[in-house]
Design an enzyme around this catalytic site. Structure first.
Site, PDB file in Angstrom:
ATOM      1  N   LYS A  35      -4.910  -4.030  -3.704  1.00  9.92           N
ATOM      2  CA  LYS A  35      -3.865  -3.402  -2.892  1.00  9.92           C
ATOM      3  C   LYS A  35      -4.435  -2.973  -1.545  1.00  9.92           C
ATOM      4  O   LYS A  35      -3.901  -3.315  -0.491  1.00  9.92           O
ATOM      5  CB  LYS A  35      -3.306  -2.175  -3.630  1.00  9.92           C
ATOM      6  CG  LYS A  35      -2.501  -1.241  -2.733  1.00  9.92           C
ATOM      7  CD  LYS A  35      -1.863  -0.099  -3.508  1.00  9.92           C
ATOM      8  CE  LYS A  35      -2.719   1.111  -3.699  1.00  9.92           C
ATOM      9  NZ  LYS A  35      -2.881   1.992  -2.522  1.00  9.92           N
ATOM     10  N   ASN A  36      -5.528  -2.229  -1.591  1.00 13.93           N
ATOM     11  CA  ASN A  36      -6.000  -1.612  -0.352  1.00 13.93           C
ATOM     12  C   ASN A  36      -6.634  -2.623   0.602  1.00 13.93           C
ATOM     13  O   ASN A  36      -6.609  -2.423   1.813  1.00 13.93           O
ATOM     14  CB  ASN A  36      -6.945  -0.445  -0.674  1.00 13.93           C
ATOM     15  CG  ASN A  36      -6.160   0.700  -1.314  1.00 13.93           C
ATOM     16  OD1 ASN A  36      -4.940   0.769  -1.175  1.00 13.93           O
ATOM     17  ND2 ASN A  36      -6.852   1.572  -2.014  1.00 13.93           N
ATOM     18  N   ARG A  71       1.463   6.222   3.311  1.00  8.24           N
ATOM     19  CA  ARG A  71       0.247   6.676   3.994  1.00  8.24           C
ATOM     20  C   ARG A  71      -0.421   5.518   4.737  1.00  8.24           C
ATOM     21  O   ARG A  71      -0.898   5.657   5.855  1.00  8.24           O
ATOM     22  CB  ARG A  71      -0.719   7.268   2.959  1.00  8.24           C
ATOM     23  CG  ARG A  71      -2.152   7.433   3.413  1.00  8.24           C
ATOM     24  CD  ARG A  71      -2.369   8.679   4.253  1.00  8.24           C
ATOM     25  NE  ARG A  71      -3.735   8.759   4.763  1.00  8.24           N
ATOM     26  CZ  ARG A  71      -4.158   9.704   5.574  1.00  8.24           C
ATOM     27  NH1 ARG A  71      -3.360  10.668   5.970  1.00  8.24           N
ATOM     28  NH2 ARG A  71      -5.390   9.708   6.010  1.00  8.24           N
ATOM     29  N   CYS A  85       3.076   9.796  -1.480  1.00 11.81           N
ATOM     30  CA  CYS A  85       3.169  10.610  -2.684  1.00 11.81           C
ATOM     31  C   CYS A  85       2.577  11.987  -2.422  1.00 11.81           C
ATOM     32  O   CYS A  85       2.275  12.335  -1.285  1.00 11.81           O
ATOM     33  CB  CYS A  85       2.399   9.918  -3.805  1.00 11.81           C
ATOM     34  SG  CYS A  85       0.676   9.672  -3.362  1.00 11.81           S
ATOM     35  N   ARG A  91      -2.041  13.486   4.100  1.00 11.73           N
ATOM     36  CA  ARG A  91      -3.333  14.104   4.341  1.00 11.73           C
ATOM     37  C   ARG A  91      -3.682  13.987   5.824  1.00 11.73           C
ATOM     38  O   ARG A  91      -3.005  13.282   6.571  1.00 11.73           O
ATOM     39  CB  ARG A  91      -4.407  13.511   3.436  1.00 11.73           C
ATOM     40  CG  ARG A  91      -4.328  12.026   3.179  1.00 11.73           C
ATOM     41  CD  ARG A  91      -5.255  11.663   2.025  1.00 11.73           C
ATOM     42  NE  ARG A  91      -5.478  10.238   1.926  1.00 11.73           N
ATOM     43  CZ  ARG A  91      -4.763   9.419   1.157  1.00 11.73           C
ATOM     44  NH1 ARG A  91      -3.772   9.907   0.443  1.00 11.73           N
ATOM     45  NH2 ARG A  91      -5.050   8.137   1.112  1.00 11.73           N
ATOM     46  N   ASP A 118     -10.011   7.081  -7.308  1.00 12.13           N
ATOM     47  CA  ASP A 118      -8.816   6.405  -7.825  1.00 12.13           C
ATOM     48  C   ASP A 118      -8.913   6.093  -9.323  1.00 12.13           C
ATOM     49  O   ASP A 118      -7.929   5.664  -9.926  1.00 12.13           O
ATOM     50  CB  ASP A 118      -8.553   5.109  -7.038  1.00 12.13           C
ATOM     51  CG  ASP A 118      -8.200   5.393  -5.585  1.00 12.13           C
ATOM     52  OD1 ASP A 118      -7.800   6.538  -5.293  1.00 12.13           O
ATOM     53  OD2 ASP A 118      -8.334   4.492  -4.741  1.00 12.13           O
ATOM     54  N   ILE A 129     -12.936  14.193  -3.456  1.00  6.24           N
ATOM     55  CA  ILE A 129     -12.326  13.500  -2.306  1.00  6.24           C
ATOM     56  C   ILE A 129     -11.003  14.141  -1.879  1.00  6.24           C
ATOM     57  O   ILE A 129     -10.757  14.334  -0.696  1.00  6.24           O
ATOM     58  CB  ILE A 129     -12.105  12.000  -2.626  1.00  6.24           C
ATOM     59  CG1 ILE A 129     -13.420  11.334  -3.073  1.00  6.24           C
ATOM     60  CG2 ILE A 129     -11.512  11.259  -1.408  1.00  6.24           C
ATOM     61  CD1 ILE A 129     -14.498  11.226  -2.023  1.00  6.24           C
ATOM     62  N   ARG A 185       3.898   0.768  -7.110  1.00  8.65           N
ATOM     63  CA  ARG A 185       3.321   0.722  -5.758  1.00  8.65           C
ATOM     64  C   ARG A 185       1.994  -0.041  -5.766  1.00  8.65           C
ATOM     65  O   ARG A 185       1.639  -0.668  -4.771  1.00  8.65           O
ATOM     66  CB  ARG A 185       3.040   2.145  -5.257  1.00  8.65           C
ATOM     67  CG  ARG A 185       4.260   2.887  -4.766  1.00  8.65           C
ATOM     68  CD  ARG A 185       3.844   4.258  -4.259  1.00  8.65           C
ATOM     69  NE  ARG A 185       2.652   4.123  -3.421  1.00  8.65           N
ATOM     70  CZ  ARG A 185       1.725   5.047  -3.269  1.00  8.65           C
ATOM     71  NH1 ARG A 185       1.831   6.200  -3.863  1.00  8.65           N
ATOM     72  NH2 ARG A 185       0.680   4.827  -2.502  1.00  8.65           N
TER      73      ARG A 185
END
Ligand code: EPU
Length: 420
Positions: A21-22, A92, A116, A121, A307, A329, A400
């Site tokens: 995903k990232n 985000r 979410c 942040r 995560d 984190i 997601r």
């Protein structure tokens, strides 16, 4: 929509890992830096990717699916540098579009990115870097306008190694003038994959994976894609399956992953007594006779990933002894603990960043609501371990980031269903 799970069942089988995903979200953003169409393979079909596509389309990017996991993006006609507020506010990762837009148009307008419970942040590291690169930053009602005469190379020191800030500054600097240096950048595999993609397309970025990254600006010249880029395997999905296997598998083979990206997780699982076999692009795992408690502290790569903290906590409710979990984190990423306790776990919150788990405990099925993506997956795992029926609400959060998770789990013989 919700997941209905009947748990308490062991299983054997094989499971495939999707593209990261990232990594995908940042490669999609980087497509704005190209003078020709970009082909991306192994793209996961997940909600965050669909939202990112909506944002790109709104900017004027032409996007089509060549097949279900291959995307073609053509950003030649893009003129818009203002992100669609409604979608960007909820994601985000939308901030990842700001860097390339600023690099390409010397200006960008975007809302404060949300998402979410942990999505909203700070973005101070991004803003301070862009200011140093020559951008004037103004903000009104949570909308940011950045404008530069030109993007100039400079020395940037990050107060912490933010993943998306590292990727964003690289994407801004690559089209800028002169040399940019980032001290204390992130070293996550997704950052390295983005750098590989950009370097294969004409960028000159040095020092990936070290404490200093240098980017030689291209004086406004767009990049040129020469071959399709394959998204790296999702290490968080693979790690989630590894934890699932440690809890419930008589045998589980996890295919299409990169075990090197998971060495800290494998190390901890081995300390907990789990047998893990490491292949070139697969992992094999089985639950141990006696799972042992372990302490972890989440940290930047190559440390234990935040995560995977929530699924690991659920696993430790099944371990013999006392485990201490230290989340370093994020603030607020242990807020799901109450729900796991309602299922029968014995977890004590020491402070907002530390918990103690006493195990093993028998979990019972419950109705729970996912607060975020990773806690949502942890609830699925808890439901699969628990005796009886669990209902997991707000599964948009899980969709997601996990591609058709219930179908992958059903193939293992697990009792999970998506219901209205
Ligand atoms: N931070 C600041 N100021 C900034 C930027 C970050 O204080 O300007 C803080 C954050 O509040 C956080 C810490 O720095 O406490 C680390 O955040 P980082 O910026 O590294 O995270 P990110 O880039 O926003 C990515 C992943 C996250 C993953 C983190 C850490 C994407 C789209 N997201 O977020 O993934 O948890 O790195 O590895 O790449 C997820 O997939 O569920 C997820 C949250």
């Amino acid at each position: 929509m919700k997941f209905e799970i009947f748990g308490g069942k062991t299983f054997s089988g094989e499971i495939e890992v999707s593209g990261s995903k990232n990594n995908t979200l940042k490669i999609l953003s980087a497509s704005l830096l190209f003078k020709n169409p970009v082909v991306i393979e192994n793209v996961p079909q997940i909600e965050d990717v669909f939202r990112m596509n909506e944002l790109l389309k709104d900017l004027g990017v032409n996007i089509f699916y060549k097949n279900k996991n291959t995307l073609v993006l053509d950003s030649r006609k893009v003129k818009n540098f203002k992100l669609s507020f409604d979608t960007a506010k909820k994601l985000r990762a939308s901030i990842a579009l700001a860097g390339p837009l600023l690099g390409r148009f010397n200006q960008v307008v975007f809302p404060y990115p949300g998402g979410c419970v942990i999505g909203k942040r700070p973005i101070d590291i991004f803003l301070s870097a862009w200011k140093k690169m020559g951008a004037n930053v103004s903000e009104k009602n949570d909308v940011f306008c950045l404008k530069a005469k030109k993007i100039k190379g400079t020395n940037i020191v990050f107060r912490l190694p933010s993943v998306t800030a590292t990727e964003s500054v690289i994407m801004t600097a690559v089209l800028g003038y002169g040399k940019t240096i980032i001290w204390n950048p992130a070293r996550e595999p997704e950052v390295l994959a983005l750098i590989d993609f950009l370097n294969a397309s004409g960028a000159k970025i040095f020092g990936a994976g070290t404490s200093k990254i240098e980017i030689i600006g291209r004086n406004g010249k767009l990049l040129e894609s020469k071959k399709p880029f394959k998204i790296i395997p999702d290490r968080i999905e693979a790690g989630s399956f590894l934890i699932l296997g440690s809890a419930l598998a008589n045998y589980l083979k996890i295919k299409n992953c990169n075990p090197e990206h998971l060495m800290s997780v494998i190390g901890v699982l081995k300390d907990a007594g789990v047998q893990v076999k490491i292949g070139k692009n697969f992992l094999e795992v089985q639950k141990p006779k006696k799972l042992l408690a372990c302490n972890i502290k989440t940290s930047e790569y190559p440390g234990f990933p935040t995560d995977l903290q929530a699924p690991f906590v659920v696993l430790m409710t099944q371990a013999y002894g006392q485990s201490m979990i230290f989340e370093t984190i994020y603030d607020g990423r242990l807020n799901y603990i109450e729900d796991i306790n309602r299922m029968g776990a014995k977890i004590i919150m020491c402070d907002p960043h530390r918990i103690i788990i006493n195990g093993p405990t028998k979990l019972r099925g419950r109705e729970i609501e996912s607060p975020d993506l990773r806690a949502g997956l942890a609830f699925v795992l808890a439901g699969l371990i628990a005796r009886g029926k669990s209902l997991i609400y707000n599964i948009y959060q899980i969709d997601r980031g996990y591609e058709k998770i219930e179908e992958k789990l059903q193939k293992l013989g697990l009792n999970i269903k998506r219901v209205e």
